[in-house]
Design an enzyme around this catalytic site. Structure first.
Site, PDB file in Angstrom:
ATOM      1  N   THR A 175       0.900  -1.150   0.000  1.00  0.00           N
ATOM      2  CA  THR A 175       0.000   0.000   0.000  1.00  0.00           C
ATOM      3  C   THR A 175       0.937   1.197   0.000  1.00  0.00           C
ATOM      4  O   THR A 175       2.098   1.054   0.360  1.00  0.00           O
ATOM      5  CB  THR A 175      -0.847   0.021   1.312  1.00  0.00           C
ATOM      6  OG1 THR A 175      -1.782  -1.042   1.293  1.00  0.00           O
ATOM      7  CG2 THR A 175      -1.616   1.298   1.493  1.00  0.00           C
ATOM      8  N   VAL A 204     -13.080  -5.694  -0.130  1.00  0.00           N
ATOM      9  CA  VAL A 204     -12.885  -4.265   0.110  1.00  0.00           C
ATOM     10  C   VAL A 204     -11.675  -4.062   1.024  1.00  0.00           C
ATOM     11  O   VAL A 204     -11.565  -4.685   2.074  1.00  0.00           O
ATOM     12  CB  VAL A 204     -14.157  -3.637   0.724  1.00  0.00           C
ATOM     13  CG1 VAL A 204     -13.919  -2.178   1.082  1.00  0.00           C
ATOM     14  CG2 VAL A 204     -15.316  -3.751  -0.263  1.00  0.00           C
ATOM     15  N   SER A 205     -10.777  -3.177   0.592  1.00  0.00           N
ATOM     16  CA  SER A 205      -9.558  -2.864   1.338  1.00  0.00           C
ATOM     17  C   SER A 205      -9.850  -1.918   2.505  1.00  0.00           C
ATOM     18  O   SER A 205     -10.811  -1.151   2.482  1.00  0.00           O
ATOM     19  CB  SER A 205      -8.568  -2.201   0.384  1.00  0.00           C
ATOM     20  OG  SER A 205      -7.503  -1.638   1.099  1.00  0.00           O
ATOM     21  N   ASP A 206      -8.964  -1.939   3.482  1.00  0.00           N
ATOM     22  CA  ASP A 206      -9.052  -0.980   4.607  1.00  0.00           C
ATOM     23  C   ASP A 206      -8.720   0.454   4.161  1.00  0.00           C
ATOM     24  O   ASP A 206      -9.067   1.411   4.857  1.00  0.00           O
ATOM     25  CB  ASP A 206      -8.044  -1.365   5.690  1.00  0.00           C
ATOM     26  CG  ASP A 206      -6.627  -1.304   5.139  1.00  0.00           C
ATOM     27  OD1 ASP A 206      -6.261  -2.200   4.348  1.00  0.00           O
ATOM     28  OD2 ASP A 206      -5.893  -0.348   5.451  1.00  0.00           O
ATOM     29  N   GLY A 225      -0.665  -3.037   5.475  1.00  0.00           N
ATOM     30  CA  GLY A 225      -0.656  -4.380   6.041  1.00  0.00           C
ATOM     31  C   GLY A 225      -1.878  -5.137   5.580  1.00  0.00           C
ATOM     32  O   GLY A 225      -2.521  -4.762   4.599  1.00  0.00           O
ATOM     33  N   ILE A 226      -2.203  -6.191   6.273  1.00  0.00           N
ATOM     34  CA  ILE A 226      -3.376  -6.980   5.891  1.00  0.00           C
ATOM     35  C   ILE A 226      -4.635  -6.200   6.264  1.00  0.00           C
ATOM     36  O   ILE A 226      -4.878  -5.894   7.436  1.00  0.00           O
ATOM     37  CB  ILE A 226      -3.341  -8.358   6.574  1.00  0.00           C
ATOM     38  CG1 ILE A 226      -2.148  -9.148   6.026  1.00  0.00           C
ATOM     39  CG2 ILE A 226      -4.644  -9.103   6.350  1.00  0.00           C
ATOM     40  CD1 ILE A 226      -2.079 -10.583   6.428  1.00  0.00           C
TER      41      ILE A 226
HETATM   42  N1  GLY Z   1      -3.888  -2.782   3.252  1.00  0.00           N
HETATM   43  C1  GLY Z   1      -4.166  -3.113   1.922  1.00  0.00           C
HETATM   44  C2  GLY Z   1      -5.201  -4.117   1.773  1.00  0.00           C
HETATM   45  O1  GLY Z   1      -5.255  -5.061   2.532  1.00  0.00           O
HETATM   46  O2  GLY Z   1      -6.001  -4.006   0.892  1.00  0.00           O
END
Ligand code: GLY
Length: 314
Positions: A175, A204-206, A225-226
């Site tokens: 990101t 959907v991304s954060d 990150g995740i």
């Molecule tokens: N942080 C990026 C995603 O997980 O989409």
């Protein structure tokens, strides 16, 4: 007020090579060197954030804009958000395709009554703004996807960055993000991503949620990150609200990253306070961040102290 700037290009597992570290450092410093003078010349934090995000979106090394990862069906769908801390206004796009700078759409939505658009709505906005169609796919990301397809998408995520010309097993969490404090004391933050890579359609991304991108007059934070982990922690908004409630930026990062660590999350974050403090944190192995204090440039690329949080005092 002395402007401050911090940017990131993702978080994840260690970069494989020293050469990889130097290339990422060069990419990040080039952005700082172009954007910081804007702040010194009196640009608003929001304008600096948009410019910084566009430069990072244009760098194929990072997973945003050009060089975005491919989803399970081989398509690129990007997300981006912008929050102006002074106006306390969030805007963003979710899963948009065929655009060079997703952050530009988030900027256009800052003054719209409907401020977060997804897929068809974002495509319609693209058409209204008369932005030319753009294919952000790079050969190296295509090869990465083809290789994953052969292995039936067993990796959780795509590589955090493209290291040199290699597409190696660098499972990571790419990101990009920019946080700026301008000479008037205004804060803004932007985040842009191609997502996790190999995810199912519609995920959907954060990045385009307050979990990943958040700013108020007193602090601003961008996460990487995740996405699912960042959403579970509601990390960006949590850190910012803790500053509003009286913690220093560093203390807010420390408490929030400690919680994320206890919850076994895999993430990183960068932030600024209106007083000029700079902070960053990670539970992942590495955080690819760099900052400009006004006096010097610094970065977190080889930061492996075992601490969850680092900072530069105001
Ligand atoms: N942080 C990026 C995603 O997980 O989409």
């Amino acid at each position: 007020m002395q402007p401050k700037l911090i940017i990131h290009g993702g978080a994840g597992r260690s970069l494989k090579s020293k050469g990889g570290v130097e290339l990422v450092r060069r990419s990040l410093y080039q952005v700082l060197e172009q954007v910081y003078p804007m702040l010194m010349a009196g640009a608003a934090a929001q304008a600096a954030v948009v410019q910084g995000c566009q430069l990072l979106e244009d760098d194929p090394r990072f997973n945003a804009g050009t060089g975005s990862v491919l989803q399970c069906d081989g398509q690129i769908r990007m997300s981006a958000a912008l929050m102006d801390g002074t106006a306390q206004r969030f805007s963003g796009v979710i899963n948009v395709s065929r655009v060079q700078h997703p952050i530009q759409l988030a900027l256009a939505l800052q003054t719209s009554p409907d401020r977060v658009l997804s897929e068809v709505g974002a495509a319609e906005l693209l058409r209204e703004l008369e932005l030319p169609p753009y294919n952000p796919m790079t050969e190296i990301r295509l090869q990465e996807w083809l290789r994953e397809r052969q292995e039936n998408f067993t990796h959780e995520m795509a590589g955090v960055v493209v290291e040199q010309e290699l597409v190696e097993d660098t499972a990571g969490r790419g990101t990009i993000g920019v946080v700026a404090l301008d000479s008037e004391g205004r804060l803004a933050v932007g985040t842009s991503t191609g997502g996790k890579g190999f995810e199912r359609i519609g995920r959907v991304s954060d990045a385009a949620m307050p979990a990943g991108t958040y700013a108020l007059p007193s602090a601003a934070v961008s996460c990487t990150g995740i996405g699912e982990d960042i959403i579970n922690e509601c990390l960006a908004a949590k850190v910012v609200v803790r500053v509003v409630d009286g913690l220093s930026l560093t203390a807010a990062f420390e408490r929030s990253l400690q919680e994320a660590h206890q919850n076994q999350r895999d993430l990183g974050a960068i932030g600024l306070s209106a007083t000029g403090a700079i902070a960053w944190g990670k539970t992942s192995e590495v955080l690819l961040a760099a900052y400009h204090t006004g006096d010097r440039l610094g970065d977190t690329l080889e930061w492996q102290t075992g601490e969850l949080v680092g900072s530069v005092a105001a």
